[in-house]
Scaffold this motif. Structure first.
Motif, PDB file in Angstrom:
ATOM      1  N   ARG A   1       0.852  -1.186   0.000  1.00  0.00           N
ATOM      2  CA  ARG A   1       0.000   0.000   0.000  1.00  0.00           C
ATOM      3  C   ARG A   1       0.887   1.236   0.000  1.00  0.00           C
ATOM      4  O   ARG A   1       1.971   1.225   0.563  1.00  0.00           O
ATOM      5  CB  ARG A   1      -0.882   0.025   1.243  1.00  0.00           C
ATOM      6  N   TYR A   2       0.365   2.293  -0.606  1.00  0.00           N
ATOM      7  CA  TYR A   2       1.056   3.572  -0.558  1.00  0.00           C
ATOM      8  C   TYR A   2       0.597   4.304   0.701  1.00  0.00           C
ATOM      9  O   TYR A   2      -0.606   4.453   0.931  1.00  0.00           O
ATOM     10  CB  TYR A   2       0.753   4.419  -1.803  1.00  0.00           C
ATOM     11  N   TRP A   3       1.536   4.765   1.519  1.00  0.00           N
ATOM     12  CA  TRP A   3       1.238   5.476   2.758  1.00  0.00           C
ATOM     13  C   TRP A   3       1.675   6.928   2.634  1.00  0.00           C
ATOM     14  O   TRP A   3       2.842   7.229   2.423  1.00  0.00           O
ATOM     15  CB  TRP A   3       1.967   4.829   3.934  1.00  0.00           C
TER      16      TRP A   3
ATOM     17  N   LEU B   1      -4.069  -1.936   9.517  1.00  0.00           N
ATOM     18  CA  LEU B   1      -3.705  -1.978   8.094  1.00  0.00           C
ATOM     19  C   LEU B   1      -2.258  -2.409   7.902  1.00  0.00           C
ATOM     20  O   LEU B   1      -1.951  -3.184   6.997  1.00  0.00           O
ATOM     21  CB  LEU B   1      -3.939  -0.612   7.444  1.00  0.00           C
TER      22      LEU B   1
ATOM     23  N   ASP C   1      -0.847  -5.808   5.912  1.00  0.00           N
ATOM     24  CA  ASP C   1       0.115  -5.722   4.813  1.00  0.00           C
ATOM     25  C   ASP C   1       1.266  -4.815   5.239  1.00  0.00           C
ATOM     26  O   ASP C   1       1.156  -3.591   5.162  1.00  0.00           O
ATOM     27  CB  ASP C   1      -0.558  -5.171   3.559  1.00  0.00           C
TER      28      ASP C   1
ATOM     29  N   SER D   1       2.261   2.931  -8.674  1.00  0.00           N
ATOM     30  CA  SER D   1       1.229   2.072  -9.268  1.00  0.00           C
ATOM     31  C   SER D   1       1.465   1.847 -10.758  1.00  0.00           C
ATOM     32  O   SER D   1       0.649   1.185 -11.417  1.00  0.00           O
ATOM     33  CB  SER D   1      -0.155   2.690  -9.068  1.00  0.00           C
TER      34      SER D   1
ATOM     35  N   LEU E   1      -3.135  -0.219  -6.516  1.00  0.00           N
ATOM     36  CA  LEU E   1      -2.466   0.194  -5.288  1.00  0.00           C
ATOM     37  C   LEU E   1      -3.415   1.024  -4.426  1.00  0.00           C
ATOM     38  O   LEU E   1      -3.914   2.052  -4.882  1.00  0.00           O
ATOM     39  CB  LEU E   1      -1.219   1.021  -5.632  1.00  0.00           C
ATOM     40  N   ASP E   2      -3.672   0.567  -3.213  1.00  0.00           N
ATOM     41  CA  ASP E   2      -4.475   1.345  -2.272  1.00  0.00           C
ATOM     42  C   ASP E   2      -3.598   2.413  -1.633  1.00  0.00           C
ATOM     43  O   ASP E   2      -2.391   2.233  -1.482  1.00  0.00           O
ATOM     44  CB  ASP E   2      -5.033   0.457  -1.155  1.00  0.00           C
ATOM     45  N   ILE E   3      -4.223   3.512  -1.239  1.00  0.00           N
ATOM     46  CA  ILE E   3      -3.523   4.587  -0.532  1.00  0.00           C
ATOM     47  C   ILE E   3      -4.053   4.671   0.887  1.00  0.00           C
ATOM     48  O   ILE E   3      -5.270   4.660   1.104  1.00  0.00           O
ATOM     49  CB  ILE E   3      -3.711   5.947  -1.239  1.00  0.00           C
ATOM     50  N   VAL E   4      -3.144   4.761   1.844  1.00  0.00           N
ATOM     51  CA  VAL E   4      -3.503   5.002   3.237  1.00  0.00           C
ATOM     52  C   VAL E   4      -3.205   6.473   3.497  1.00  0.00           C
ATOM     53  O   VAL E   4      -2.066   6.917   3.361  1.00  0.00           O
ATOM     54  CB  VAL E   4      -2.705   4.104   4.205  1.00  0.00           C
TER      55      VAL E   4
END
Length: 139
Positions: free
Chosen positions: A2-4, A25, A29, A111, A118-121
């Protein structure tokens, strides 16, 4: 993976309303990808909290130590012309500050220009909205 964004990373370093969810989260992952400037942004936030009295000197030192440990594990999107160009374009189409535009440009780079992968946090409402409009799922 994930992108943080740095706003979400800070919630791993100091107690915030979203901290428990962020740790959850991270446990799901542990592969973190972020912009190379995130460590600076996080240190800035921690020092601001100290100046405002929300963290004492010991808590600041502990949080900065935790930041160094966390940063040693994440994958960083390095500064490059492609990220700069993308950030410049994002500033024209979204209500973002400069660093947030770079964060979003780095996420797009991570991504490979396919936000669905890619999910973003993120805890920043403006950046979250721009990321959604670019096609990311924001956690």
């Amino acid at each position: 993976m994930r992108y943080w964004d740095s706003s979400a990373l800070v919630a791993l370093l100091v107690a915030e309303p979203e901290s428990a969810r962020r740790f959850e989260l991270l446990q799901q992952d542990p592969s973190v990808v972020t912009w190379w400037g995130s460590q600076i942004e996080c240190a800035s936030a921690l020092n601001r909290l100290h100046r405002e009295g929300a963290l004492d000197a010991r808590q600041l030192d502990q949080s900065l130590d935790q930041l160094r440990l966390l940063a040693a594990t994440w994958l960083e999107i390095r500064p490059m012309q492609r990220v700069r160009n993308r950030a410049m374009r994002l500033l024209r189409v979204h209500r973002l500050r400069g660093a947030d535009a770079v964060q979003l440009a780095a996420a797009l780079t991570a991504s490979r220009e396919d936000p669905a992968t890619l999910d973003i946090v993120c805890s920043d409402s403006r950046l979250s909205e721009a990321a959604r409009r670019e096609g990311f799922a924001v956690l």
